[in-house]
Design an enzyme around this catalytic site. Structure first.
Site, PDB file in Angstrom:
ATOM      1  CG  ASP A 181      -2.084  -1.303   1.248  1.00  0.00           C
ATOM      2  OD1 ASP A 181      -2.258  -1.596   0.274  1.00  0.00           O
ATOM      3  OD2 ASP A 181      -2.387  -1.362   2.290  1.00  0.00           O
ATOM      4  CE1 TYR A 220       1.930  -7.214   4.396  1.00  0.00           C
ATOM      5  CE2 TYR A 220       1.593  -9.304   5.386  1.00  0.00           C
ATOM      6  CZ  TYR A 220       1.430  -8.607   3.997  1.00  0.00           C
ATOM      7  OH  TYR A 220       0.962  -9.101   2.887  1.00  0.00           O
ATOM      8  CE1 TYR A 264      -6.598  -7.022  -1.109  1.00  0.00           C
ATOM      9  CE2 TYR A 264      -7.775  -8.818  -0.912  1.00  0.00           C
ATOM     10  CZ  TYR A 264      -7.190  -7.953  -1.822  1.00  0.00           C
ATOM     11  OH  TYR A 264      -7.389  -7.901  -3.162  1.00  0.00           O
TER      12      TYR A 264
END
Ligand SMILES: [Zn+2]
Ligand SMILES: [Zn+2]
Length: 416
Positions: free
Chosen positions: A236, A300, A372
């Site tokens: 993103d 992440y 996601y």
């Protein structure tokens, strides 16, 4: 007894009269006559073979050749044109192609049919080869039929040359150290690059991008026309890309230079303070498809703000539940305008709580390709099930997101 090379037989005895009649009616130049027998024997130019053929048939060379109308004699000129067109370009291999008047190609076929021969070579092949030989001798570089750096296409009707320049491909891995820049250059939605009030006349949605930062020095050196960046996926805009970085290939169209100082490129990018690159090397077009088709797990770091405080025990329970569940994700609302609405199932390989202070929760997550993450946290109004928000029964939002690692070339593992 006569010594010397044995003359190959060019035609059967009973063909001679017919051949003579055809070549007498449509008189040819030496090259066009010789080209009818190009596949007989070897080591002779079409011109020499044509002399032999016409003398055996007791015919003269035509002043105005019925097939080529003098095109063959223009070959040296085409050689000059190509040499001139190639100057100013850096390349290690080239190839010559040509465009020829379709009427000429028709006449050539008429001769093939009337002469009843199968040993001919098309004039296109002769022009390509002979122009190629001239250019090879002048520029001291070999032609390459497989993947030339540049293909020079001679338009024999217009006496012009079009250069088909192969793009240059550079592979590397990038780290994005700051938030707020997209991976690729993004044209302004209103003006589509022209410049308008909305984009402050930049023509772009964002001031810069990973692509532009990487391409700046590459374009300065390669003197290309334009560039595009192919990534192994993308993060993103508001996410950093850390760890070993994300594999990418930068494609430069119509580069004037192909020998680049890769260290200088890396140094310039790394000075930007926004993006760093590693492992820059030349790549091929084939690698782009491989790169785009590769999907892999990613790790992440997430900074999450909870609507209400939750105890560490509650958070740990939620995390365990996430790890144990199949995560069903409908296409997120934020990307629904460009992706088909469908449901997918993903697994979260590992989740670790690294900090919990008040409403602020920091997590490390390793998830399957295509998960996601933001939706995994806030639930996207029930479109992702289960979600951290649903499990904790309080709104949860991602405040910061970093990709810590892209696990390409790694087996599916449990480490973060
Ligand atoms: Zn001719
Ligand atoms: Zn604009």
């Amino acid at each position: 007894m006569v010594c010397g090379p044995v003359e190959p037989q060019l035609w059967e005895e009973d063909q001679g009269a017919r051949l003579r009649a055809v070549l007498k009616a449509k008189s040819l130049c030496f090259s066009c006559a010789g080209r009818l027998f190009a596949r007989v024997g070897r080591g002779l130019t079409n011109e020499k073979r044509g002399r032999d053929v016409l003398s055996r048939l007791k015919l003269e060379e035509a002043e105005e050749c019925w097939v080529c109308e003098g095109l063959v004699r223009e070959i040296p000129k085409f050689g000059n044109l190509v040499e001139e067109a190639l100057s100013g370009w850096e390349y290690s291999t080239f190839l010559v192609g040509c465009k020829i008047d379709p009427d000429l190609l028709n006449r050539e076929e008429v001769i093939w049919a009337e002469a009843g021969l199968r040993t001919y070579e098309p004039i296109k092949a002769e022009v390509n080869r002979e122009v190629g030989k001239i250019v090879e001798a002048r520029v001291g570089k070999p032609p390459n039929f497989d993947r030339p750096d540049i293909t020079a296409v001679v338009d024999t009707m217009l006496d012009s040359v079009d250069l088909n320049v192969s793009p240059l491909f550079l592979y590397g891995r990038y780290r994005k150290l700051v938030r707020g820049i997209p991976q690729t250059m993004w044209l302004c939605r209103t003006c589509r690059g022209v410049g308008c009030e909305r984009c402050n006349n930049t023509g772009k949605m964002y001031e810069t991008s990973v692509q532009e930062i990487v391409a700046e020095e590459v374009m300065r050196q390669a003197e290309g026309e334009s560039h595009s960046l192919h990534g192994m996926g993308r993060e993103d805009i508001d996410a950093r890309m850390l760890g070993r970085g994300r594999p990418f290939i930068l494609e430069v169209t119509r580069p004037h230079r192909r020998v680049l100082n890769l260290e200088a490129i890396a140094r310039r990018v790394n000075r930007s303070g926004k993006v760093e690159v590693d492992g820059i090397r030349l790549a091929s077009r084939e690698e782009v498809a491989g790169l785009k088709a590769t999907t892999c797990e990613k790790s992440y770091r997430l900074l999450v703000r909870l609507g209400e405080k939750r105890s560490l025990q509650k958070v740990n329970e939620a995390v365990e539940a996430l790890k144990a569940s199949k995560i069903v994700q409908r296409t997120p609302t934020r990307v629904a305008h460009r992706r088909a609405d469908k449901e997918r199932v993903r697994r979260v390989r590992q989740v670790e709580v690294t900090a919990l202070r008040g409403n602020a929760l920091e997590l490390r997550v390793r998830a399957e390709a295509g998960t996601y993450l933001k939706e995994l946290v806030h639930g996207d109004e029930g479109r992702t099930r289960p979600s951290l928000s649903a499990l904790l029964d309080t709104p949860a939002d991602v405040v910061e997101l970093d990709v810590l690692e892209i696990h390409d070339e790694e087996p599916h593992g449990q480490s973060l």
